[in-house]
Design a protein around this motif. Structure first.
Motif, PDB file in Angstrom:
ATOM      1  N   VAL A  94       0.833  -1.225   0.000  1.00 42.68           N
ATOM      2  CA  VAL A  94       0.000   0.000   0.000  1.00 42.68           C
ATOM      3  C   VAL A  94       0.859   1.262   0.000  1.00 42.68           C
ATOM      4  O   VAL A  94       0.493   2.267  -0.610  1.00 42.68           O
TER       5      VAL A  94
ATOM      6  N   SER B 117       0.001   6.250   2.936  1.00 42.41           N
ATOM      7  CA  SER B 117      -0.198   5.064   3.798  1.00 42.41           C
ATOM      8  C   SER B 117       0.824   5.018   4.927  1.00 42.41           C
ATOM      9  O   SER B 117       0.587   4.395   5.962  1.00 42.41           O
TER      10      SER B 117
ATOM     11  N   SER C 141      -5.603  -4.911   0.790  1.00 35.08           N
ATOM     12  CA  SER C 141      -4.905  -3.745   0.234  1.00 35.08           C
ATOM     13  C   SER C 141      -5.826  -2.944  -0.668  1.00 35.08           C
ATOM     14  O   SER C 141      -5.885  -1.711  -0.593  1.00 35.08           O
TER      15      SER C 141
ATOM     16  N   LEU D 265      -6.844   0.905   0.078  1.00 34.19           N
ATOM     17  CA  LEU D 265      -6.522   1.986  -0.877  1.00 34.19           C
ATOM     18  C   LEU D 265      -7.793   2.712  -1.333  1.00 34.19           C
ATOM     19  O   LEU D 265      -7.792   3.929  -1.512  1.00 34.19           O
TER      20      LEU D 265
END
Length: 254
Positions: free
Chosen positions: A34, A41, A64, A68
């Motif tokens: 990420v 992140s 992930s 995101l």
């Protein structure tokens, strides 16, 4: 007999250690990925990433992607990093959400009244309701002590009728809870459920993921106080359910 107990205990400890190590390993992989996709992140702590990972059963790819997507959502939906009360004035005016006390595990308790919610016809509409949901969840998270990461909610649907029915709002709230705040809900008690409410529930139910379904309890009216007292001490339970605490509107909670 004693040695078999000892063996079982050792086996349990070994499995627990392996599962912690596996989670830690997957967490490291997730963080690397990420951060390569979205450098912001780096500012996010392990606890947050771990909640997304657990919500996707330790599947790094799925967790992930979910995380995101959440970061992107947060930048557009909460550009200031928080929701101010002026952005949700129509929702707060309905006086439908209260917050006080903690359950026996230290989880903050929120109480929502379904019959006080009316579909938002004002300018803010569905977006304002979604901002209100974020405000509520953030407020509950801010009241979590120490290592606690979950909250308890009581949804009181006494007197709920078709004028309160707002499927788009319910699905919007569910989506925010499941997609943006995974592993935050500890328990949801549905109390004073009228038969008419089940028509809306049947529409919403297929959209609830299995992790969330396991946290939902329909409380029998006859066992209302005794059921809530199993997880909430009398000193922390609202008076209207047989406890000792007065309800505090969420915006007045400091």
């Amino acid at each position: 007999m004693e040695s078999s107990h000892k063996h079982n205990g050792e086996e349990g400890n070994r499995m627990m250690k392996n599962s912690i190590e596996k989670e830690q390993h997957e967490l490291g992989l997730m963080r690397t990925f990420v951060e390569s996709q979205d450098p912001t992140s780096k500012e996010v702590d392990d606890k947050t990433l771990r909640r997304f990972l657990r919500a996707r059963d330790l599947n790094v790819d799925k967790a992930s992607a979910m995380f995101l997507k959440y970061l992107k959502w947060k930048r557009t939906f909460i550009p200031n990093g928080f929701i101010s009360e002026s952005e949700i004035s129509n929702e707060l005016a309905q006086k439908k959400m209260f917050l006080q006390g903690h359950d026996k595990e230290g989880r903050p308790i929120g109480v929502a009244f379904g019959a006080k919610h009316f579909p938002n016809k004002a300018k803010g509409g569905l977006d304002e309701f979604k901002r209100f949901v974020v405000y509520v969840i953030e407020k509950m998270c801010s009241r979590m002590p120490g290592d606690q990461e979950k909250f308890t909610a009581i949804a009181d649907v006494q007197g709920w009728g078709y004028s309160n029915c707002d499927i788009r709002a319910y699905l919007g709230a569910l989506s925010i809870l499941q997609d943006c705040y995974p592993e935050r809900l500890g328990k949801l008690y549905l109390v004073h459920v009228p038969y008419i409410f089940m028509t809306a529930w049947k529409i919403i139910y297929p959209f609830i993921d299995n992790n969330t379904k396991n946290k939902i309890v329909f409380v029998d009216n006859k066992k209302l106080t005794s059921t809530l007292l199993e997880t909430i001490d009398e000193s922390q339970l609202p008076e209207i359910y047989g406890g000792k605490l007065a309800l505090v509107p969420i915006e007045e909670d400091s």
